[in-house]
Design a protein around this motif. Structure first.
Motif, mmCIF file in Angstrom:
data_model
loop_
_atom_site.group_PDB
_atom_site.id
_atom_site.type_symbol
_atom_site.label_atom_id
_atom_site.label_comp_id
_atom_site.label_asym_id
_atom_site.label_seq_id
_atom_site.Cartn_x
_atom_site.Cartn_y
_atom_site.Cartn_z
ATOM 1 N N VAL A 442 0.860 -1.188 0.000
ATOM 2 C CA VAL A 442 0.000 0.000 0.000
ATOM 3 C C VAL A 442 0.897 1.239 0.000
ATOM 4 O O VAL A 442 1.862 1.315 0.748
ATOM 5 N N ARG A 469 -10.110 1.847 -6.359
ATOM 6 C CA ARG A 469 -9.937 1.573 -4.930
ATOM 7 C C ARG A 469 -8.800 2.430 -4.353
ATOM 8 O O ARG A 469 -7.996 1.988 -3.519
ATOM 9 N N GLY A 503 -3.415 3.956 -1.756
ATOM 10 C CA GLY A 503 -4.015 2.764 -2.344
ATOM 11 C C GLY A 503 -2.977 1.719 -2.644
ATOM 12 O O GLY A 503 -1.777 1.936 -2.479
ATOM 13 N N ASN A 504 -3.466 0.586 -3.098
ATOM 14 C CA ASN A 504 -2.582 -0.489 -3.513
ATOM 15 C C ASN A 504 -1.663 0.006 -4.640
ATOM 16 O O ASN A 504 -2.126 0.675 -5.558
ATOM 17 N N PHE A 507 -2.850 -0.663 -8.206
ATOM 18 C CA PHE A 507 -4.052 0.130 -8.540
ATOM 19 C C PHE A 507 -3.685 1.598 -8.712
ATOM 20 O O PHE A 507 -4.246 2.297 -9.545
ATOM 21 N N ILE B 197 -6.821 -0.613 4.806
ATOM 22 C CA ILE B 197 -8.178 -0.691 4.281
ATOM 23 C C ILE B 197 -8.156 -0.794 2.746
ATOM 24 O O ILE B 197 -9.087 -1.243 2.129
ATOM 25 N N TYR B 198 -7.068 -0.386 2.147
ATOM 26 C CA TYR B 198 -7.001 -0.347 0.672
ATOM 27 C C TYR B 198 -6.434 -1.619 0.082
ATOM 28 O O TYR B 198 -6.410 -1.804 -1.109
ATOM 29 N N SER B 199 -5.913 -2.507 0.945
ATOM 30 C CA SER B 199 -5.355 -3.731 0.378
ATOM 31 C C SER B 199 -6.507 -4.612 -0.081
ATOM 32 O O SER B 199 -7.591 -4.608 0.510
ATOM 33 N N SER B 200 -6.273 -5.396 -1.129
ATOM 34 C CA SER B 200 -7.364 -6.174 -1.711
ATOM 35 C C SER B 200 -7.844 -7.255 -0.741
ATOM 36 O O SER B 200 -8.991 -7.675 -0.771
ATOM 37 N N LYS B 203 -10.856 -6.258 1.505
ATOM 38 C CA LYS B 203 -12.085 -5.795 0.837
ATOM 39 C C LYS B 203 -13.348 -6.412 1.473
ATOM 40 O O LYS B 203 -14.358 -5.755 1.674
#
Lengths: 521, 234
Positions: A442, A469, A503-504, A507, B197-200, B203
């Motif tokens: 992240v 996301r 974010g990731n 992404f 919170i943003y890691s897949s 989700k």
């Protein structure tokens, strides 16, 4: 001062203050002599092509009839270009107007009468020193093939090869290496000359009268002597008498020592100059860089900073006065030079344009005295460059600020602040730490809103970040220099703003691509 | 009565900076010095300087300090002494929270092995800040303000209380920023493993009663969020 002298002095002042004239002269100087001038290399390449063309034509001409146009090109066009170049070099070699002004002002200051002819003699001396310089003589000889009809003068084309010395730095380095061993070469030359002279005379005396001997003239004897002393030994001319062969034995022994002496001089010259050659090359490479971070002082913090910055697209240059630290930086794969960062001369010698090339200067010595000194030196050269400095003792913070550091990092203070967070909000601290260091995949990114993006995406609501996301933490507005956390959908995006997004990593890259590609319908 | 204290081992600039920053959180802040006689004489700070030596059995601490709720900072300048001190403290106090300072990675590993709960790698941390200043100056600025300065923007650890309406809901279903004006950066599970919170992976995370949220927002919004969801831990 008579009318003519006054007119000449006035004209000299006119030339010296004429912007157009000085600008043209400066341009000619840059293109011919200034290695730092970016377009000089194109001129050098052009001249080298002309030289090689000229030699190629000379070789082709030996056994076949040359095309008339090629011949014209070789004899007239190339020579004419070289002639113009010679005149331009003559022009920029010294300034007559400056000499006249200097002499006139000097005379006025001392209350003496100004004599124009003395100033002109000085100017003439300056011009003559150019004409009789080695490089200028080569230049002149290279123009001589212009008189092509004189067959011997065609060989002067070969002098054009010597002109290559002007255009390639490697050749210049090569000659500079040998010039350091002038004395040794002179001794060698003297020794060889004596051996050649004595052996030539001896072998001539011993052999010339023998009808079986191929050595009939003194020239034959000198030729044999040189071929032997050089350890080449063609064998076309050999002494046949016992006396002659005895001389040969001595010449051969002398030849071996001459060869060994020559080899040792060349090797030692290169060994001694190797570091200097490497440094010249390094400095050359630094000058070519468009942007880089300049680290002044390579100690423990600098070593860690380098590890963090290695993945960035910006090069890193290390400047340190300590040779061991410079070597350590080189071992770490960096471009490092052994110059004192606190000395203004260092920057002049390296020839970098701090305002243009340097993105930030990092003063990372673990000594406030050194960092203050370096900061002050750099600030004296550039008012705008971003300077980040390490601070070891908080009592020196004001000194560092006063010297002109933009950002100051006080490790002891950082430890204090971190300690506070670790006892107050340890989990939150760890989360932010992980986020900043891209753990768990992240990432937090600054995305610049460029002109194109601001034209195609007007409001925050159009960013579509949730589709990727990606969370928009906030916007840094360029105009107000303020950070707006969690901005409203109706917030306008303007060129120069920064989006702070989390974010990731994968992404995030997709999101950035999307922002740059998006076209407003 | 035993008191809750910050015990700082080493009398140097690091120790004084730490003391300044933690003094509000603890009843007492003690600076321990190996050269106590000299240091006591030159001490101009408002903190009490005590003496210790590395062969200490720590009887004094056992008698007067509430070890469970105290914290120890090992900031001796000599790495070997600092490691020895950490081992010595850990062998005597299993529950003491020990934070140690290290100058390099090798020492950091040894300090961790010696029993430090947290190691501050000084050189690395400084380098991280410098590289962030160069590459992400705005990120550095914003996070620095959130963490270390008393600006409007805050970070908080919020624990979900047992009766919360969100328990059992999927995390991606809730738009925290629009609803409460705060941003949830991460969720910390009961076993203290944190997930962004943003890691897949997260989700489809279902909110549990023992989850802790790491949130960023303005002070007022965080307070509102805390009222609805649980309690601020710090």
């Amino acid at each position: 001062m008579n009318f003519f002298t006054r007119w000449v002095v006035n004209f000299a002042y006119f030339l010296n203050t004429s912007e157009a004239y000085q600008h043209k002269k400066r341009f000619v100087y840059d293109i011919l002599e200034n290695d730092k001038y970016q377009y000089k290399k194109y001129f050098d390449i052009f001249m080298m092509i002309l030289i090689f063309l000229s030699i190629a034509i000379l070789i082709a001409e030996v056994k076949s009839e040359m095309n008339i146009y090629l011949r014209f090109f070789n004899v007239y066009v190339i020579s004419f270009i070289f002639f113009i170049e010679y005149l331009l070099r003559f022009w920029i070699s010294s300034s007559i107007s400056e000499i006249i002004i200097y002499k006139s002002e000097h005379a006025t200051a001392l209350g003496r009468e100004f004599y124009l002819h003395r100033a002109l003699i000085n100017a003439l001396k300056a011009k003559l020193s150019f004409i009789f310089s080695f490089k200028a003589i080569i230049d002149l000889l290279a123009i001589l093939p212009f008189f092509h009809e004189l067959r011997l003068l065609r060989l002067f084309v070969l002098f054009r090869v010597f002109k290559l010395f002007r255009y390639t730095k490697n050749f210049q380095t090569f000659t500079s290496v040998f010039s350091t061993k002038k004395f040794e070469f002179f001794i060698l030359l003297m020794f060889s000359s004596i051996v050649i002279f004595v052996s030539s005379v001896l072998v001539y005396v011993m052999e010339a009268e023998n009808p079986k001997s191929p050595i009939n003239t003194l020239f034959d004897a000198v030729y044999w002597s040189i071929v032997t002393i050089a350890t080449v030994g063609y064998g076309d001319i050999v002494p046949v008498t016992t006396e002659g062969r005895t001389v040969a034995i001595f010449v051969i022994i002398a030849g071996v020592s001459v060869l060994a002496f020559t080899t040792s001089i060349v090797v030692s010259a290169f060994t001694e100059k190797l570091d200097e050659i490497k440094e010249i090359k390094t400095i050359d490479n630094i000058r070519k860089l468009k942007h880089f971070y300049l680290i002044c002082g390579y100690e423990s913090v600098a070593q860690e900073v380098v590890k963090k910055l290695k993945d960035s697209n910006t090069s890193i240059i290390v400047l340190d006065e300590d040779i061991q630290r410079v070597e350590s930086a080189k071992k770490d794969g960096l471009i490092a030079v052994n110059y004192d960062p606190g000395d203004i001369e260092s920057y002049k010698k390296i020839g970098i344009d701090i305002d243009v090339q340097v993105k930030s200067i990092l003063c990372l010595r673990e000594s406030d005295i050194e960092n203050v000194y370096t900061t002050l030196t750099v600030r004296a050269i550039s008012k705008n460059v971003n300077i980040i400095s390490l601070l070891m003792d908080d009592a020196n913070r004001n000194k560092l600020k006063f010297a002109g550091a933009n950002e100051i990092l006080y490790p002891k203070g950082i430890v204090g602040m971190i300690s506070k967070e670790l006892i107050g909000r340890p989990v939150a601290f760890e989360v932010i730490h992980a986020l900043r260091n891209d753990y768990y995949g992240v990432d937090v990114e600054e995305i610049l809103v460029d002109d194109r993006m601001s034209q195609n995406i007007l409001y925050v609501s159009e960013l579509n970040n949730s589709k990727f996301r990606v969370i928009l933490l906030g916007i840094y507005k360029k105009e107000t220099k303020r950070f707006f956390f969690n901005p409203l959908d109706s917030t306008l995006l303007e060129s120069g703003d920064y989006l702070l997004a989390i974010g990731n990593s994968a992404f995030m890259r997709e999101f950035e691509k999307y922002l740059h590609k998006k076209i407003r319908k | 009565m035993k008191n809750r204290a910050a015990l700082i081992f080493g009398y140097n600039d690091y120790a004084l900076e730490i003391a300044k920053n933690v003094t509000d959180e603890y009843d007492n802040v003690y600076l321990y010095s190996l050269n106590s006689e000299q240091d006591i004489l030159k001490n101009r700070s408002c903190f009490e300087v005590k003496s210790f030596d590395l062969s200490d059995r720590w009887d004094d601490l056992n008698e007067n300090i509430d070890i469970q709720n105290s914290i120890a900072f090992c900031v001796l300048e000599d790495s070997a002494e600092n490691i020895f001190l950490t081992i010595s403290l850990r062998s005597s106090f299993a529950n003491l929270n020990i934070i140690a300072l290290s100058n390099n990675k090798q020492t950091a590993n040894k300090l961790q092995m010696a029993g430090a709960n947290k190691v501050i790698p000084l050189v690395q941390t400084t380098a991280e800040m410098i590289s962030e200043m160069l590459q992400k100056p705005i990120v550095k600025d914003v996070f620095h303000k959130i963490l270390f300065e008393s600006g409007a923007l805050k970070i908080a650890q919020v624990k979900i209380n047992d009766s919360n309406d969100y328990i059992g809901k999927t995390i991606s279903d809730i738009d925290w920023s629009k609803r409460y004006g705060v941003m949830v950066l991460a969720i910390v599970n009961e076993d203290m493993s944190s997930e962004f919170i943003y890691s897949s992976k997260i989700k489809h995370h279902i909110i549990d009663k023992d989850n802790m949220f790491i949130v960023v927002g303005y002070e007022q919004d965080i307070k509102e969020f805390e009222k609805i969801t649980g309690s601020i831990c710090d």
